[in-house]
Design a protein around this motif. Sequence first.
Motif, short mmCIF file in Angstrom:
data_model
loop_
_atom_site.label_atom_id
_atom_site.label_comp_id
_atom_site.label_asym_id
_atom_site.label_seq_id
_atom_site.Cartn_x
_atom_site.Cartn_y
_atom_site.Cartn_z
N GLU A 24 0.84 -1.20 0.00
CA GLU A 24 0.00 0.00 0.00
C GLU A 24 0.87 1.26 0.00
O GLU A 24 0.62 2.21 -0.74
CB GLU A 24 -0.93 0.00 1.21
N ARG A 25 1.91 1.24 0.82
CA ARG A 25 2.84 2.38 0.87
C ARG A 25 3.53 2.56 -0.48
O ARG A 25 3.70 3.68 -0.96
CB ARG A 25 3.87 2.16 1.98
N ALA A 26 3.91 1.47 -1.10
CA ALA A 26 4.55 1.54 -2.42
C ALA A 26 3.60 2.18 -3.43
O ALA A 26 4.03 3.00 -4.25
CB ALA A 26 4.96 0.14 -2.88
N GLU A 84 1.22 4.32 -2.77
CA GLU A 84 1.15 5.75 -2.44
C GLU A 84 2.37 6.49 -2.98
O GLU A 84 2.25 7.60 -3.51
CB GLU A 84 1.05 5.95 -0.93
N LEU A 85 3.54 5.87 -2.85
CA LEU A 85 4.76 6.47 -3.37
C LEU A 85 4.72 6.59 -4.89
O LEU A 85 5.13 7.62 -5.45
CB LEU A 85 5.98 5.67 -2.92
N GLU A 86 4.22 5.57 -5.56
CA GLU A 86 4.09 5.62 -7.02
C GLU A 86 3.13 6.72 -7.44
O GLU A 86 3.36 7.44 -8.41
CB GLU A 86 3.59 4.27 -7.57
N SER A 87 2.04 6.87 -6.69
CA SER A 87 1.08 7.92 -6.98
C SER A 87 1.70 9.30 -6.80
O SER A 87 1.51 10.20 -7.63
CB SER A 87 -0.13 7.75 -6.06
N ALA A 88 2.47 9.47 -5.74
CA ALA A 88 3.16 10.74 -5.50
C ALA A 88 4.17 11.01 -6.62
O ALA A 88 4.32 12.15 -7.07
CB ALA A 88 3.85 10.73 -4.14
N ALA A 89 4.85 9.97 -7.08
CA ALA A 89 5.82 10.12 -8.17
C ALA A 89 5.12 10.55 -9.45
O ALA A 89 5.60 11.43 -10.18
CB ALA A 89 6.58 8.81 -8.39
N ALA A 90 3.98 9.94 -9.74
CA ALA A 90 3.21 10.32 -10.94
C ALA A 90 2.77 11.78 -10.85
O ALA A 90 2.81 12.51 -11.85
CB ALA A 90 2.01 9.40 -11.11
N SER A 91 2.38 12.21 -9.67
CA SER A 91 1.99 13.60 -9.47
C SER A 91 3.17 14.54 -9.72
O SER A 91 3.03 15.59 -10.36
CB SER A 91 1.45 13.78 -8.05
N THR A 94 11.79 10.30 -9.32
CA THR A 94 12.69 9.15 -9.42
C THR A 94 12.99 8.56 -8.05
O THR A 94 12.98 7.34 -7.85
CB THR A 94 14.00 9.56 -10.13
N ASP A 95 13.23 9.45 -7.09
CA ASP A 95 13.51 9.01 -5.72
C ASP A 95 12.29 8.30 -5.11
O ASP A 95 12.42 7.25 -4.47
CB ASP A 95 13.91 10.20 -4.85
N LEU A 96 11.11 8.85 -5.34
CA LEU A 96 9.89 8.22 -4.83
C LEU A 96 9.68 6.84 -5.44
O LEU A 96 9.29 5.89 -4.74
CB LEU A 96 8.67 9.11 -5.10
N ARG A 97 9.98 6.70 -6.72
CA ARG A 97 9.85 5.39 -7.37
C ARG A 97 10.85 4.39 -6.79
O ARG A 97 10.53 3.21 -6.64
CB ARG A 97 10.02 5.52 -8.88
N ALA A 98 12.05 4.85 -6.48
CA ALA A 98 13.05 3.96 -5.86
C ALA A 98 12.57 3.52 -4.48
O ALA A 98 12.72 2.34 -4.11
CB ALA A 98 14.39 4.69 -5.75
#
Length: 129
Positions: free
Chosen positions: A15-17, A19-26, A89-93
Motif C-alpha cells: 500500500e505504501r509503495a 502511495e509512493l508511485e502515486s506521488a511520483a506520478a503527481s 525518481t527518488d519516490l519510485r526507488a
Amino acid sequence: VQVQKASFQASELFERAQELESAAASRDRSAVALAREAETLANRARILGNQAALVNAADRGSILAAADDLSVRASSSRSQAAEERAVATDLRAQARAARERAVQLVRTGGGGGWRGRAIPNQTKAETTI
C-alpha cells in the motif's frame, strides 16, 4: 501468527509503495507542466527580443528587459521541472524498495530470512513467487 503478521506488514508495504508511485506520478505531471510553462516563457522572450528590433530606441530597453525577465522565469521553471523529476525518481526507488521488502516478508513468512539468515526447511521452489 508470525505468517499473519508478515502478511499484514507486506500488505502495508505494498500500500505504501502504491502511495509512493502515486506521488511520483503527481511529481511527473508537475514537471511536465513546469517544462511546458518554461517553453512558453522562452518563446515569449524570443518574440519580445525580435519585436525589440522593430520599435523605436526609446521603447527598446523596456522590451528587452521584459524579455530578459521572461528568460529568467523560463530558466527557473526548467530547474523546478528537473527537481520534480528527480523527486519522482527518488519516490519510485522508495516504492520499489518497499515492494521488494514486502516480497521478502511474504517469501520468508516474516522470519529472519530477510536479514540473510538461513530459513530452516525451505527449498528454493518454495521461495519463488
